[in-house]
Design an enzyme around this catalytic site. Structure first.
Site, short mmCIF file in Angstrom:
data_model
loop_
_atom_site.label_atom_id
_atom_site.label_comp_id
_atom_site.label_asym_id
_atom_site.label_seq_id
_atom_site.Cartn_x
_atom_site.Cartn_y
_atom_site.Cartn_z
N ASP A 177 0.82 -1.20 0.00
CA ASP A 177 0.00 0.00 0.00
C ASP A 177 0.86 1.26 0.00
OD1 ASP A 177 -2.37 -1.52 0.14
OD2 ASP A 177 -2.08 -1.78 2.30
N TYR A 251 6.48 -10.00 6.80
CA TYR A 251 6.43 -8.57 7.06
C TYR A 251 7.08 -8.26 8.40
CZ TYR A 251 3.12 -7.63 3.25
OH TYR A 251 2.54 -7.49 2.02
#
Length: 445
Positions: A177, A251
């Site tokens: 994003d 992540y």
């Protein structure tokens, strides 16, 4: 007072009087408040619409600026410029960079369609980028700049691209994003190859030595922005897909520990392990996504070696086969609430139970800047960083060949030689002084 009048029985006329006396003032105040609220709401709506218009206008300007190519034309009047525009383009002075060196003019021959006859190779690129100034990785959002648009601009500038996205079989491992960074994003596509002899009838190179291939890392990093780097490449099978071939994605979310209860966050985070329905931990895309079950294979909270102003930097590490839109940031937001003792660890069990909690409660996600796509795992891929490592080896070998062994080099005077030289100098000085004294005494006589 009204209650007393009611009980005394003498209330009807006075009630009307009080109502008539107070009602106009109350109505007038209420109307003023309604008008003020309506005016404020109108101003807020107007400002929100203006912000949206400015964001769209800014994105268009950035896109135009990114595609701008300027040339300084030799002085001619406007009439001649319009009449002889073709001549002016040909006579345009070459652009110069900051160092004063002439930059080559880009010609239309760099069109990727004119490179179809050249050999091509299906490769995977490992990409690292800092996402703060980008509108995400993917370029489908119609907002510029994106990491993907910068990559394809670099492919075109280096004449490595041999077609559009569909023709080069482009695929990406994930689409981070806006503001999210990556240290191990992976993409795959056909790029131009140097190995013409190894190409088949379709011009595809399936095998060949890395050492004689185009140095994709060095070539692309030369033209990419400083916050985007290619850190490795490798040849992949023709049926390889960067998204569906990925075994796991990892992540990391960095944060300052401060007063957070990390132990409580660690224990609560273990509840995420395994396969669960994470619809209450994401931003739903009901149009395209219908299965919200995802499997988390690793969760950990670890300290780093970074310290600043007495603060300690920690990282939340989450690994899984795939993730939903904003899933990691929603998970981290709940963990921060637990670390601040605003929520108990049981909140995770409640949100994962979609029968008990069919609708996601509204809460703010964690910020996007500290989130990093750390790595993507593939079976059998070994990325080759041809630029830095090879050049360092070459430099080391060249320095070694020029090295002269210390013991074979010319020597400086030894201590004995230095001492003897000083002694002879003092002796000579003594003779000079003695001769001067002798001449002085002779002159006196």
């Amino acid at each position: 007072r009204a209650h007393e009048l009611y009980r005394s029985g003498d209330w009807r006329g006075k009630t009307i009087f009080v109502s008539l006396a107070l009602s106009p003032t109350h109505t007038h105040t209420s109307m003023e408040e309604d008008n003020l609220l309506s005016e404020l709401q109108s101003q807020i709506t107007s400002l929100q619409n203006r912000i949206k218009d400015l964001e769209i206008e800014n994105a268009n300007l950035v896109s135009q600026l990114a595609q701008c190519r300027c040339t300084k034309l030799k002085g001619q009047d406007n009439t001649n410029a319009i009449a002889n525009i073709g001549v002016l383009v040909e006579e345009a002075e070459p652009l110069k960079d900051e160092s004063g060196k002439t930059r080559k003019k880009r010609s239309k021959d760099t069109d990727s369609k004119k490179l179809h006859h050249l050999p091509k190779r299906y490769i995977a690129l490992q990409v690292m980028y800092f996402g703060q100034r980008y509108y995400g990785f993917a370029s489908e959002a119609q907002m510029e700049p994106t990491v993907e648009s910068e990559l394809f601009r670099a492919f075109e500038r280096t004449r490595l691209l041999i077609g559009d996205k569909k023709e080069v079989h482009y695929s990406r491992c994930g689409r981070t994003d806006r503001g999210v960074s990556a240290a191990g994003q992976v993409i795959a596509l056909y790029l131009r190859s140097n190995l013409k002899a190894e190409a088949n009838s379709a011009g595809v190179v399936s095998e060949g030595e890395y050492e004689v291939e185009i140095d994709y890392v060095k070539v692309l990093n030369r033209v990419l922005p400083k916050d985007i780097r290619i850190i490795g490449w490798c040849a992949v099978p023709l049926d390889f897909h960067a998204r569906f071939g990925c075994l796991s994605r990892e992540y990391k979310y960095f944060f300052w520990r401060e007063n957070l209860d990390v132990l409580a966050m660690q224990n609560a985070g273990k509840k995420f392990l395994g396969e669960h329905d994470f619809r209450n931990f994401c931003k739903m895309d009901a149009m395209n996504v219908h299965n919200y079950k995802r499997c988390v294979t690793l969760f950990d909270i670890i300290p780093t070696s970074e310290r600043f102003g007495g603060k300690e930097l920690w990282a939340i590490k989450i690994r899984g086969s795939a993730f939903l839109w904003h899933q990691v940031r929603c998970m981290v937001a709940i963990l921060f609430m637990i670390g601040q003792h605003l929520e108990s660890a049981d909140i995770i069990d409640v949100l994962l139970d979609i029968v008990r909690t069919p609708k996601k409660p509204q809460f703010a996600m964690a910020l996007e800047i500290p989130l990093v796509l750390h790595c993507c795992e593939f079976k059998g891929l070994q990325f080759f960083c041809s630029a830095g490592r090879r050049s360092l080896r070459e430099r080391a070998s060249s320095k070694k060949s020029l090295h002269v062994p210390v013991l074979t080099r010319p020597t400086e005077p030894s201590y004995e030689e230095r001492h003897a030289k000083l002694s002879s100098r003092e002796l000579k000085q003594g003779f000079v002084e003695l001769s001067l004294d002798t001449k002085a005494s002779e002159n006196v006589e």
